[in-house]
Design an enzyme around this catalytic site. Structure first.
Site, PDB file in Angstrom:
ATOM      1  CD  GLU A 187      43.840  31.129  42.514  1.00  0.00           C
ATOM      2  OE1 GLU A 187      43.077  31.812  41.808  1.00  0.00           O
ATOM      3  OE2 GLU A 187      44.305  30.026  42.152  1.00  0.00           O
ATOM      4  CD  GLU A 286      42.401  30.443  37.257  1.00  0.00           C
ATOM      5  OE1 GLU A 286      42.904  29.334  37.385  1.00  0.00           O
ATOM      6  OE2 GLU A 286      42.224  31.231  38.200  1.00  0.00           O
TER       7      GLU A 286
END
Length: 312
Positions: A187, A286
């Site tokens: 990420e 998220e």
């Protein structure tokens, strides 16, 4: 003039219907029917705590609420830190509900304290131990993906050397995960300029160098909007190496429709591109809730209904 037997028959019918209606109402009050309210085109994955005002604090009740509202996946960054008994309980309920497990974060999988960019053996050992532990957790909760962040940029080393260190470490992690059919998703983040991994094209380059199905990109649209913009072209450029998506509007990191990102177009683009290639992604939610309380949770669900309403 109404006959007595007809009157009795009619009255008994009304009473019976009333009793049955009351009984059904009582039954429904105790055991509500589970009705999926929304049929989403994409696999959106809420996280625990997102619907506590509507479902309560119990994680199983939250899972049921998610499923009742049409969500077909779950994301739980802290899954590795949960007791084994709780992991098993969550997995059992998700199986019953037909929900998929999204990402969890690999414990100490590279951070400011043990950055993989430094190339230090003690940091690599910590990362590999996290990968081994992640395999056991993934088996327990039926997960396929886990998040890895390589850690901080090392200002005393050239960028090429740092990149080589990260690739070497990730290859070793992939050797642990690949035989188990698992994938770490890297990420790139926008939280601080000190992070080594910042853009999707940089992550693409690293994944190509690692050259393993166990190492792919976690394309977090919120972070990439902040760091590079040009979202749909970047998705296309990195497409072959993307394994997972995350959501958050910008600014604010809240649900779609609350910021500048046209999520309806992003969702439509990935849906159509994925369908053409038989690729179906989980989209981790998220982000926070834009508004407080139960009303805010209802607004969040409506935002997803709206953003998912693209035509195909």
């Amino acid at each position: 003039m109404i006959q007595r037997r007809d009157f009795v028959k009619s009255t008994l019918g009304l009473v019976g219907a009333t009793l049955v209606g009351n009984a059904l109402a009582g039954t429904n009050a105790v055991q509500p029917q589970t009705v999926v309210k929304n049929k989403f085109k994409l696999q959106y994955a809420p996280h625990f705590g997102m619907f506590t005002n509507s479902a309560g604090k119990d994680v199983i009740d939250q899972l049921k609420f998610m499923a009742d509202n049409g969500f077909t996946a779950l994301e739980d960054n802290g899954m590795m830190g949960r007791p084994v008994e709780e992991q098993e309980k969550i997995a059992k309920e998700m199986t019953r509900l037909g929900m998929k497990m999204g990402v969890f974060v690999v414990d100490k999988g590279g951070n400011g304290q043990n950055t993989l960019a430094a190339g230090k053996q003690e940091f690599i050992d910590i990362f590999l131990a996290g990968c081994k532990k992640a395999v056991e957790v993934a088996k327990r909760v039926n997960a396929k993906f886990m998040t890895v962040v390589p850690g901080d940029f090392q200002r005393n080393l050239p960028i090429g050397i740092q990149t080589g260190h990260v690739i070497d470490a990730l290859r070793r992690g992939s050797d642990i995960l690949a035989p188990n059919g698992l994938t770490m998703v890297l990420e790139p983040l926008s939280d601080t300029p000190n992070l080594f991994l910042r853009t999707s094209d940089q992550t693409y380059e690293i994944c190509r160098a690692v050259n393993s199905p166990a190492c792919k990109i976690l394309f977090d649209v919120y972070h990439m909007q902040k760091n590079e913009g040009h979202i749909i072209p970047h998705i296309d450029w990195c497409w072959s190496e993307i394994g997972y998506f995350q959501i958050g509007d910008n600014p604010g990191r809240k649900e779609p429709t609350t910021g500048e990102i046209n999520y309806k177009n992003v969702f439509k683009h990935v849906y159509e591109k994925g369908k053409a290639e038989n690729k179906d992604f989980i989209w981790g939610m998220e982000h926070g809730n834009a508004y407080p309380g139960k009303e805010g949770e209802t607004a969040l669900i409506k935002a997803y209904v709206e953003s998912d309403s693209f035509t195909v």
